[in-house]
Design a protein around this motif. Structure first.
Motif, mmCIF file in Angstrom:
data_model
loop_
_atom_site.group_PDB
_atom_site.id
_atom_site.type_symbol
_atom_site.label_atom_id
_atom_site.label_comp_id
_atom_site.label_asym_id
_atom_site.label_seq_id
_atom_site.Cartn_x
_atom_site.Cartn_y
_atom_site.Cartn_z
ATOM 1 N N ASP A 62 0.853 -1.175 0.000
ATOM 2 C CA ASP A 62 0.000 0.000 0.000
ATOM 3 C C ASP A 62 0.896 1.233 0.000
ATOM 4 O O ASP A 62 2.001 1.196 0.526
ATOM 5 C CB ASP A 62 -0.856 -0.023 1.276
ATOM 6 C CG ASP A 62 -2.189 0.645 1.039
ATOM 7 O OD1 ASP A 62 -2.420 1.128 -0.101
ATOM 8 O OD2 ASP A 62 -2.990 0.698 1.995
ATOM 9 N N GLU A 63 0.417 2.332 -0.581
ATOM 10 C CA GLU A 63 1.214 3.548 -0.583
ATOM 11 C C GLU A 63 1.517 3.975 0.853
ATOM 12 O O GLU A 63 0.611 4.046 1.671
ATOM 13 C CB GLU A 63 0.437 4.680 -1.271
ATOM 14 C CG GLU A 63 0.446 4.595 -2.771
ATOM 15 C CD GLU A 63 -0.404 5.706 -3.361
ATOM 16 O OE1 GLU A 63 0.165 6.657 -3.908
ATOM 17 O OE2 GLU A 63 -1.634 5.613 -3.244
ATOM 18 N N PRO A 64 2.793 4.259 1.151
ATOM 19 C CA PRO A 64 3.110 4.686 2.521
ATOM 20 C C PRO A 64 2.622 6.117 2.762
ATOM 21 O O PRO A 64 3.309 7.080 2.456
ATOM 22 C CB PRO A 64 4.635 4.589 2.589
ATOM 23 C CG PRO A 64 5.111 4.329 1.203
ATOM 24 C CD PRO A 64 3.964 4.175 0.290
ATOM 25 N N VAL A 65 1.432 6.235 3.304
ATOM 26 C CA VAL A 65 0.833 7.533 3.607
ATOM 27 C C VAL A 65 0.469 7.571 5.085
ATOM 28 O O VAL A 65 -0.004 6.580 5.635
ATOM 29 C CB VAL A 65 -0.432 7.756 2.734
ATOM 30 C CG1 VAL A 65 -1.202 8.993 3.192
ATOM 31 C CG2 VAL A 65 -0.053 7.875 1.266
ATOM 32 N N GLY A 66 0.747 8.702 5.717
ATOM 33 C CA GLY A 66 0.414 8.848 7.137
ATOM 34 C C GLY A 66 1.606 8.496 8.018
ATOM 35 O O GLY A 66 2.532 7.778 7.601
ATOM 36 N N ALA A 67 1.597 9.010 9.247
ATOM 37 C CA ALA A 67 2.750 8.904 10.145
ATOM 38 C C ALA A 67 3.188 7.461 10.399
ATOM 39 O O ALA A 67 4.377 7.142 10.359
ATOM 40 C CB ALA A 67 2.444 9.608 11.464
ATOM 41 N N GLU A 68 2.214 6.588 10.614
ATOM 42 C CA GLU A 68 2.565 5.224 10.992
ATOM 43 C C GLU A 68 3.324 4.502 9.869
ATOM 44 O O GLU A 68 4.402 3.930 10.088
ATOM 45 C CB GLU A 68 1.284 4.466 11.344
ATOM 46 C CG GLU A 68 1.531 3.238 12.171
ATOM 47 C CD GLU A 68 0.212 2.495 12.451
ATOM 48 O OE1 GLU A 68 0.230 1.266 12.441
ATOM 49 O OE2 GLU A 68 -0.821 3.183 12.630
ATOM 50 N N ALA A 69 2.743 4.540 8.669
ATOM 51 C CA ALA A 69 3.379 3.866 7.530
ATOM 52 C C ALA A 69 4.737 4.492 7.199
ATOM 53 O O ALA A 69 5.701 3.786 6.879
ATOM 54 C CB ALA A 69 2.459 3.931 6.316
ATOM 55 N N LEU A 70 4.811 5.816 7.309
ATOM 56 C CA LEU A 70 6.071 6.494 6.976
ATOM 57 C C LEU A 70 7.158 6.165 7.998
ATOM 58 O O LEU A 70 8.328 5.969 7.637
ATOM 59 C CB LEU A 70 5.853 8.008 6.897
ATOM 60 C CG LEU A 70 5.038 8.487 5.686
ATOM 61 C CD1 LEU A 70 4.689 9.968 5.823
ATOM 62 C CD2 LEU A 70 5.803 8.251 4.378
ATOM 63 N N LEU A 71 6.787 6.090 9.264
ATOM 64 C CA LEU A 71 7.788 5.755 10.282
ATOM 65 C C LEU A 71 8.270 4.318 10.108
ATOM 66 O O LEU A 71 9.452 4.020 10.326
ATOM 67 C CB LEU A 71 7.228 5.988 11.687
ATOM 68 C CG LEU A 71 7.265 7.453 12.139
ATOM 69 C CD1 LEU A 71 6.424 7.663 13.385
ATOM 70 C CD2 LEU A 71 8.709 7.905 12.397
ATOM 71 N N ALA A 72 7.369 3.439 9.679
ATOM 72 C CA ALA A 72 7.782 2.051 9.431
ATOM 73 C C ALA A 72 8.808 2.032 8.298
ATOM 74 O O ALA A 72 9.821 1.322 8.353
ATOM 75 C CB ALA A 72 6.561 1.204 9.074
ATOM 76 N N LEU A 73 8.558 2.856 7.264
ATOM 77 C CA LEU A 73 9.503 2.945 6.141
ATOM 78 C C LEU A 73 10.839 3.534 6.621
ATOM 79 O O LEU A 73 11.913 3.047 6.267
ATOM 80 C CB LEU A 73 8.900 3.812 5.025
ATOM 81 C CG LEU A 73 9.719 3.910 3.752
ATOM 82 C CD1 LEU A 73 8.856 3.519 2.557
ATOM 83 C CD2 LEU A 73 10.256 5.317 3.521
ATOM 84 N N ALA A 74 10.742 4.571 7.466
ATOM 85 C CA ALA A 74 11.969 5.193 7.993
ATOM 86 C C ALA A 74 12.792 4.167 8.774
ATOM 87 O O ALA A 74 14.022 4.136 8.669
ATOM 88 C CB ALA A 74 11.609 6.384 8.883
ATOM 89 N N ASP A 75 12.118 3.318 9.547
ATOM 90 C CA ASP A 75 12.846 2.331 10.347
ATOM 91 C C ASP A 75 13.637 1.375 9.460
ATOM 92 O O ASP A 75 14.768 1.007 9.777
ATOM 93 C CB ASP A 75 11.869 1.550 11.232
ATOM 94 C CG ASP A 75 11.360 2.410 12.390
ATOM 95 O OD1 ASP A 75 12.071 3.384 12.742
ATOM 96 O OD2 ASP A 75 10.270 2.130 12.916
ATOM 97 N N VAL A 76 13.031 0.987 8.338
ATOM 98 C CA VAL A 76 13.727 0.083 7.416
ATOM 99 C C VAL A 76 14.929 0.801 6.792
ATOM 100 O O VAL A 76 16.046 0.285 6.755
ATOM 101 C CB VAL A 76 12.771 -0.405 6.305
ATOM 102 C CG1 VAL A 76 13.538 -1.221 5.266
ATOM 103 C CG2 VAL A 76 11.635 -1.214 6.898
ATOM 104 N N VAL A 77 14.699 2.025 6.330
ATOM 105 C CA VAL A 77 15.753 2.761 5.624
ATOM 106 C C VAL A 77 16.885 3.159 6.575
ATOM 107 O O VAL A 77 18.065 3.029 6.252
ATOM 108 C CB VAL A 77 15.168 4.026 4.938
ATOM 109 C CG1 VAL A 77 16.270 4.924 4.422
ATOM 110 C CG2 VAL A 77 14.228 3.625 3.816
ATOM 111 N N LEU A 78 16.524 3.644 7.746
ATOM 112 C CA LEU A 78 17.537 4.198 8.651
ATOM 113 C C LEU A 78 18.178 3.143 9.545
ATOM 114 O O LEU A 78 19.286 3.356 10.064
ATOM 115 C CB LEU A 78 16.919 5.296 9.526
ATOM 116 C CG LEU A 78 16.276 6.458 8.773
ATOM 117 C CD1 LEU A 78 15.464 7.334 9.719
ATOM 118 C CD2 LEU A 78 17.346 7.287 8.063
ATOM 119 N N GLY A 79 17.486 2.043 9.737
ATOM 120 C CA GLY A 79 18.035 0.974 10.574
ATOM 121 C C GLY A 79 18.419 1.449 11.963
ATOM 122 O O GLY A 79 19.406 1.001 12.533
ATOM 123 N N GLY A 80 17.670 2.395 12.497
ATOM 124 C CA GLY A 80 17.937 2.856 13.863
ATOM 125 C C GLY A 80 19.043 3.894 13.979
ATOM 126 O O GLY A 80 19.335 4.375 15.064
#
Ligand SMILES: Nc1ncnc2c1ncn2[C@@H]1O[C@H](COP(=O)(O)OP(=O)(O)OP(=O)(O)O)[C@@H](O)[C@H]1O
Ligand SMILES: [Mg+2]
Length: 411
Positions: free
Chosen positions: A289-307
């Protein structure tokens, strides 16, 4: 000092999504964060889930006013700048007066014309809004326009500054310093507008290319997109920007995608790691699903940034380096990925090194010691910090100001 992260890349790759995700992650870390977009389509507010059914952002206040993102896990404001709606006063004055008055003030008429018609200068001025708001935040994340536009934008402040300095004779500046004597008031007004414009362009340049600024490149795993991303990286380095990492977005992984696509994207990711070997390369999967909204975007950030640090994927900073090598001086300009065929350089008679890389140009004001030298040659060299354009200068005491000393790269 406010940290600034520019999120750049080809059209449609996910810049707005990555910018929004990064900004949310920064806010979560406790940083007062501002995320900015100059896209009139308001897609940043869409991504953040702030847009209502009317297409207008909910609770949207006046344009040019940051809007608080209530859903953020910390302090996050969003600022949507409408470049088209922005009328800059000094620019209007300058446009109006450019031809005749600048010429009257002694500016070379051709240069006056050139300044007045620099394409996209209005867009740069929109970045002035960012510069104005930045001091109130710990972090500013800028969702950039597609690559070509962004590169043009980032190259402009320096280009205009140089045009002005080249076009404005010393006498007219001195005359103005001596209480504007002999200059008609309208000319003084034009010169003031020009000064003001240059000062503000310099503040934009400092904001986006200073030691606290970095660029994050977003790409997809397609060959064509990777090639453009690689060129952007080279040009950004030429222009003096620090690229802190690459995000390969929308990588198809998992059984819901056709096997052929998964295989192609896997190859693309390998190619990206290869091409950007010196940079941290992170990837985000193609979400169902398109990453829209804080929750989905933060989940994407966690994958990209790895903490890790949301604003720094961790590439080492490289910079222009000038040093004494005994019998000669060396100037190293980082240009990762450049090929010798594309590089051209020249020294102007007012002591600047002009480096052309394809259609892009960097003008480097040489320190006094190098102005008394001659360019002996140049080459693309591999150093610990990556590929550099190394220009060799040899002392020439007789030559206090060199003429156009053209020499090709890759000698
Ligand atoms: N990892 C992802 N998985 C699935 N969909 C994604 C992902 N990242 C972005 N998208 C979607 O892809 C589309 C384009 O993303 P986005 O708007 O962020 O791109 P952009 O680079 O900002 O585009 P533009 O150049 O038009 O501004 C959007 O619909 C977005 O929701
Ligand atoms: Mg966008």
């Amino acid at each position: 000092m406010t940290r600034v992260l520019l999120v750049a890349g080809k059209g449609g790759v996910g810049k707005t999504t990555v910018a929004a995700a990064t900004a949310l992650a920064a806010a979560r870390e406790g940083l007062r964060t501002l995320v900015v977009s100059t896209d009139p389509a308001h897609s940043l507010t869409d991504a953040l889930g702030l847009t209502g059914r009317t297409g207008q952002p909910r609770e949207w206040r006046t344009a040019g006013d940051p809007l608080r993102v209530e859903a953020a896990p910390g302090h996050l404001d969003v600022l949507q700048i409408d470049t088209r709606a922005r009328v800059d006063e000094s620019w209007t004055t300058l446009r109006r007066t450019a031809g005749g008055l600048l010429a009257g003030a002694g500016v070379d008429p051709i240069v006056a014309e050139e300044i007045a018609t620099v394409p996209g200068l209005e867009d740069v001025l929109s970045l002035l809004d960012v510069a104005a708001h930045a001091p109130g935040y710990d972090a500013v994340v800028v969702d950039c326009a597609p690559t070509a536009e962004t590169l043009r934008l980032l190259a402009l402040p320096e280009a205009v500054d140089r045009l002005v300095r080249r076009g404005l004779p010393v006498e007219s500046r001195i005359m103005r310093l001596v209480a504007g004597q002999g200059l008609p008031p309208a000319t003084v007004e034009a010169l003031d507008a020009l000064d003001d414009l240059c000062a503000r362009l310099r503040s934009v340049r400092d904001l986006v290319s200073g030691p606290h600024a970095a660029v994050r490149l977003v790409t997809t795993p397609e060959r064509v997109v990777l090639a453009e991303t690689a060129r952007a990286r080279t040009t950004l380095a030429l222009l003096g920007h620090h690229v802190e990492g690459v995000v390969v977005n929308r990588v198809a992984v998992g059984e819901q995608w056709p096997a052929a696509l998964v295989a192609r994207h896997r190859e693309g990711l390998v190619a990206a790691r290869d091409r950007f070997a010196a940079l941290p390369v992170r990837h985000a999967p193609y979400a169902d699903d398109e990453p829209v909204g804080a929750e989905a975007l933060l989940a994407l950030a966690d994958v990209v940034l790895g903490g890790g640090d949301p604003l720094d994927l961790g590439a080492g900073r490289t910079a222009l380096d000038i040093r004494d090598a005994g019998d000669r001086w060396l100037l190293d300009l980082p240009v990762p990925g450049a090929s010798a065929d594309d590089v051209d350089l020249a020294v102007t008679d007012d002591g600047a090194l002009v480096v052309d890389l394809g259609p892009h140009r960097r003008v480097i004001e040489l320190p006094a010691v190098l102005r008394r030298c001659e360019v002996e040659g140049a080459s693309l060299d591999l150093t610990d910090g990556g590929q550099v354009l190394r220009v060799r200068f040899v002392p020439d005491e007789a030559q206090w100001s060199a003429g156009m000393t053209g020499t090709s790269g890759g000698s």
